[in-house]
Motif scaffolding. Structure first.
Motif, PDB file in Angstrom:
ATOM      1  N   GLY A   1       1.007  -1.032   0.046  1.00 16.34           N
ATOM      2  CA  GLY A   1       0.076  -0.114  -0.030  1.00 16.34           C
ATOM      3  C   GLY A   1       0.825   1.321  -0.002  1.00 16.34           C
ATOM      4  N   ILE A   2       0.236   2.346   0.014  1.00 16.76           N
ATOM      5  CA  ILE A   2       0.814   3.738   0.346  1.00 16.76           C
ATOM      6  C   ILE A   2       0.441   4.490   1.399  1.00 16.76           C
ATOM      7  CG2 ILE A   2       1.108   5.900  -1.159  1.00 16.76           C
ATOM      8  CD1 ILE A   2       0.427   4.164  -3.828  1.00 16.76           C
ATOM      9  N   TYR A   3       1.749   4.826   1.922  1.00 16.58           N
ATOM     10  CA  TYR A   3       1.384   5.598   3.386  1.00 16.58           C
ATOM     11  C   TYR A   3       1.080   7.121   2.966  1.00 16.58           C
ATOM     12  CZ  TYR A   3       2.155   7.496   7.963  1.00 16.58           C
ATOM     13  OH  TYR A   3       2.165   8.177   9.290  1.00 16.58           O
ATOM     14  N   ILE A   4      -0.101   7.653   3.464  1.00 21.15           N
ATOM     15  CA  ILE A   4      -0.587   9.027   3.327  1.00 21.15           C
ATOM     16  C   ILE A   4      -0.386   9.929   4.521  1.00 21.15           C
ATOM     17  CG2 ILE A   4      -2.212   8.133   1.616  1.00 21.15           C
ATOM     18  CD1 ILE A   4      -4.578   8.361   3.508  1.00 21.15           C
ATOM     19  N   GLY A   5       0.127   9.497   5.436  1.00 20.36           N
ATOM     20  CA  GLY A   5       0.421  10.257   6.803  1.00 20.36           C
ATOM     21  C   GLY A   5      -0.483   9.996   7.799  1.00 20.36           C
ATOM     22  N   ASN A   6      -0.396  10.538   9.086  1.00 20.92           N
ATOM     23  CA  ASN A   6      -0.994  10.347  10.224  1.00 20.92           C
ATOM     24  C   ASN A   6      -1.689   8.944  10.353  1.00 20.92           C
ATOM     25  OD1 ASN A   6      -1.226  13.083  10.506  1.00 20.92           O
ATOM     26  ND2 ASN A   6      -2.608  13.568   9.118  1.00 20.92           N
ATOM     27  N   GLY A   7      -0.708   7.849  10.277  1.00 21.72           N
ATOM     28  CA  GLY A   7      -0.933   6.724  10.472  1.00 21.72           C
ATOM     29  C   GLY A   7      -1.904   5.886   9.671  1.00 21.72           C
ATOM     30  N   MET A   8      -2.225   6.614   8.633  1.00 19.38           N
ATOM     31  CA  MET A   8      -3.172   5.993   7.439  1.00 19.38           C
ATOM     32  C   MET A   8      -2.348   5.631   6.182  1.00 19.38           C
ATOM     33  SD  MET A   8      -5.974   6.386   9.403  1.00 19.38           S
ATOM     34  CE  MET A   8      -7.226   6.382   8.080  1.00 19.38           C
ATOM     35  N   MET A   9      -3.215   4.633   5.338  1.00 18.01           N
ATOM     36  CA  MET A   9      -2.569   4.124   4.272  1.00 18.01           C
ATOM     37  C   MET A   9      -3.804   3.910   3.204  1.00 18.01           C
ATOM     38  SD  MET A   9      -1.998   0.121   5.302  1.00 18.01           S
ATOM     39  CE  MET A   9      -1.600  -0.386   3.638  1.00 18.01           C
ATOM     40  N   ILE A  10      -3.595   3.966   1.783  1.00 19.76           N
ATOM     41  CA  ILE A  10      -4.374   3.775   0.788  1.00 19.76           C
ATOM     42  C   ILE A  10      -4.065   2.507   0.256  1.00 19.76           C
ATOM     43  CG2 ILE A  10      -3.270   5.351  -0.705  1.00 19.76           C
ATOM     44  CD1 ILE A  10      -6.051   5.723  -2.075  1.00 19.76           C
TER      45      ILE A  10
ATOM     46  N   THR B   1      -7.522   3.109   5.167  1.00 19.79           N
ATOM     47  CA  THR B   1      -7.498   2.501   6.511  1.00 19.79           C
ATOM     48  C   THR B   1      -6.325   2.723   7.371  1.00 19.79           C
ATOM     49  OG1 THR B   1      -6.339   0.501   5.874  1.00 19.79           O
ATOM     50  CG2 THR B   1      -8.760   0.380   5.454  1.00 19.79           C
ATOM     51  N   ALA B   2      -6.465   2.555   8.623  1.00 17.55           N
ATOM     52  CA  ALA B   2      -5.497   2.542   9.479  1.00 17.55           C
ATOM     53  C   ALA B   2      -4.141   1.622   8.828  1.00 17.55           C
ATOM     54  CB  ALA B   2      -5.520   2.273  10.925  1.00 17.55           C
ATOM     55  N   VAL B   3      -3.071   2.135   9.167  1.00 22.28           N
ATOM     56  CA  VAL B   3      -1.824   1.327   8.875  1.00 22.28           C
ATOM     57  C   VAL B   3      -1.890  -0.175   9.570  1.00 22.28           C
ATOM     58  CG1 VAL B   3       0.777   0.901   9.063  1.00 22.28           C
ATOM     59  CG2 VAL B   3      -0.304   3.089   8.473  1.00 22.28           C
TER      60      VAL B   3
ATOM     61  N   MET C   1       3.680  -3.891   8.881  1.00 23.77           N
ATOM     62  CA  MET C   1       4.219  -3.420   7.662  1.00 23.77           C
ATOM     63  C   MET C   1       5.644  -2.556   7.709  1.00 23.77           C
ATOM     64  SD  MET C   1       0.887  -2.835   5.437  1.00 23.77           S
ATOM     65  CE  MET C   1       1.394  -3.125   4.079  1.00 23.77           C
ATOM     66  N   ALA C   2       6.488  -2.619   6.952  1.00 17.91           N
ATOM     67  CA  ALA C   2       7.495  -1.857   6.505  1.00 17.91           C
ATOM     68  C   ALA C   2       7.246  -0.887   5.508  1.00 17.91           C
ATOM     69  CB  ALA C   2       8.722  -2.843   6.330  1.00 17.91           C
ATOM     70  N   PHE C   3       8.175   0.238   5.844  1.00 10.56           N
ATOM     71  CA  PHE C   3       8.166   1.526   4.963  1.00 10.56           C
ATOM     72  C   PHE C   3       9.316   1.651   4.045  1.00 10.56           C
ATOM     73  CE2 PHE C   3       5.566   2.151   8.763  1.00 10.56           C
ATOM     74  CZ  PHE C   3       4.519   2.622   8.456  1.00 10.56           C
ATOM     75  N   TYR C   4       9.385   1.954   2.955  1.00 11.58           N
ATOM     76  CA  TYR C   4      10.170   2.082   1.959  1.00 11.58           C
ATOM     77  C   TYR C   4      10.209   3.395   1.294  1.00 11.58           C
ATOM     78  CZ  TYR C   4      10.764  -2.944   2.623  1.00 11.58           C
ATOM     79  OH  TYR C   4      11.105  -4.161   3.355  1.00 11.58           O
ATOM     80  N   ARG C   5      11.096   4.201   1.374  1.00 16.00           N
ATOM     81  CA  ARG C   5      11.544   5.419   0.797  1.00 16.00           C
ATOM     82  C   ARG C   5      11.582   5.284  -1.014  1.00 16.00           C
ATOM     83  NH1 ARG C   5      12.444   9.414   3.756  1.00 16.00           N
ATOM     84  NH2 ARG C   5      10.814   8.513   4.996  1.00 16.00           N
ATOM     85  N   VAL C   6      10.634   5.516  -1.621  1.00 17.13           N
ATOM     86  CA  VAL C   6      10.840   5.307  -3.223  1.00 17.13           C
ATOM     87  C   VAL C   6      10.940   6.700  -3.891  1.00 17.13           C
ATOM     88  CG1 VAL C   6       9.500   4.537  -5.302  1.00 17.13           C
ATOM     89  CG2 VAL C   6       9.297   3.299  -3.085  1.00 17.13           C
ATOM     90  N   LEU C   7      10.461   7.506  -3.501  1.00 14.78           N
ATOM     91  CA  LEU C   7      10.615   8.954  -4.086  1.00 14.78           C
ATOM     92  C   LEU C   7      11.767   9.675  -3.039  1.00 14.78           C
ATOM     93  CD1 LEU C   7       7.037  10.539  -4.519  1.00 14.78           C
ATOM     94  CD2 LEU C   7       8.550   9.521  -6.339  1.00 14.78           C
TER      95      LEU C   7
END
Length: 208
Positions: free
Chosen positions: A174-183, A195-197, A201-207
């Protein structure tokens, strides 16, 4: 008076050195009767015909018939609503990103809320979780593979998530959109949703 013999005569001749005896027996013919057992078998060959199977339709009570009719109506109504929603989404223009930054990426991704989930898909007509992230990041110059297991290789693992980061968990993306939420594209029932994260799940900096 001499009584006649009724049995075999026995004559004996004596000499100075030898005594011999000879007996004569009446010849007897013994008839051996063999009894043969007669075996009688009766082979009955007949065509008894096939076994007829009767398909008797199941009967339903009035309550069961009413429940089945209601369920059918609900399924038809749900299918019609989904078809209408898909038609509206297909007619809806997609707003392309104005820039290639993270804020634009989040805005671009959020416009796809409610879009359908289709296993193996990677277009707005229907996508799965990695198909959705692939579609979004492709519009930002990232040639993302269509696999939640391979997509982390396109970014750098980070511990301080920021909007626009790729999120990957066991078999999901999914994609993190901030404030503990994801799309993310969740499943065929929920479709693409915010939804909430999810835990783990792990986070990866793509940009960059």
């Amino acid at each position: 008076m001499v009584t006649p013999n009724v049995y075999a005569a026995d004559t004996t001749t004596e000499t100075a050195a030898t005594v011999s005896s000879a007996r004569k027996f009446p010849k007897q013919n013994i008839a051996i009767r063999r009894l043969t057992a007669e075996a009688t078998t009766t082979d009955v060959t007949g065509d008894w015909g096939g076994i007829e199977t009767l398909n008797v339709p199941e009967t339903q009570s009035p309550a069961e018939q009413q429940a089945a009719a209601v369920a059918k109506q609900q399924a038809e109504a749900q299918a019609a609503a989904q078809a209408q929603q898909q038609a509206e989404l297909a007619a809806k223009p997609i707003e392309m990103p104005a820039s290639k930054d993270a804020e634009s990426l989040v805005k671009f991704a959020l416009q796809f809320q409610g879009y359908p989930y289709v296993a193996g898909g990677n277009t707005p007509a229907g996508w799965d979780c990695s198909g959705f992230t692939q579609y979004v990041y492709t519009h930002f110059g990232i040639n993302m593979p269509h696999s939640s297991y391979a997509q982390p290789s396109m970014g750098t693992l980070v511990s301080n998530p920021m909007p626009g980061d790729l999120m990957v968990g066991p078999g999901h993306a999914g994609i993190y959109i901030g404030n503990g939420m994801m799309i993310h594209a969740m499943n065929p029932v929920d479709g693409t949703k915010v939804t909430a994260v999810f835990p783990g799940m792990a986070f990866y900096r793509v940009l960059q």
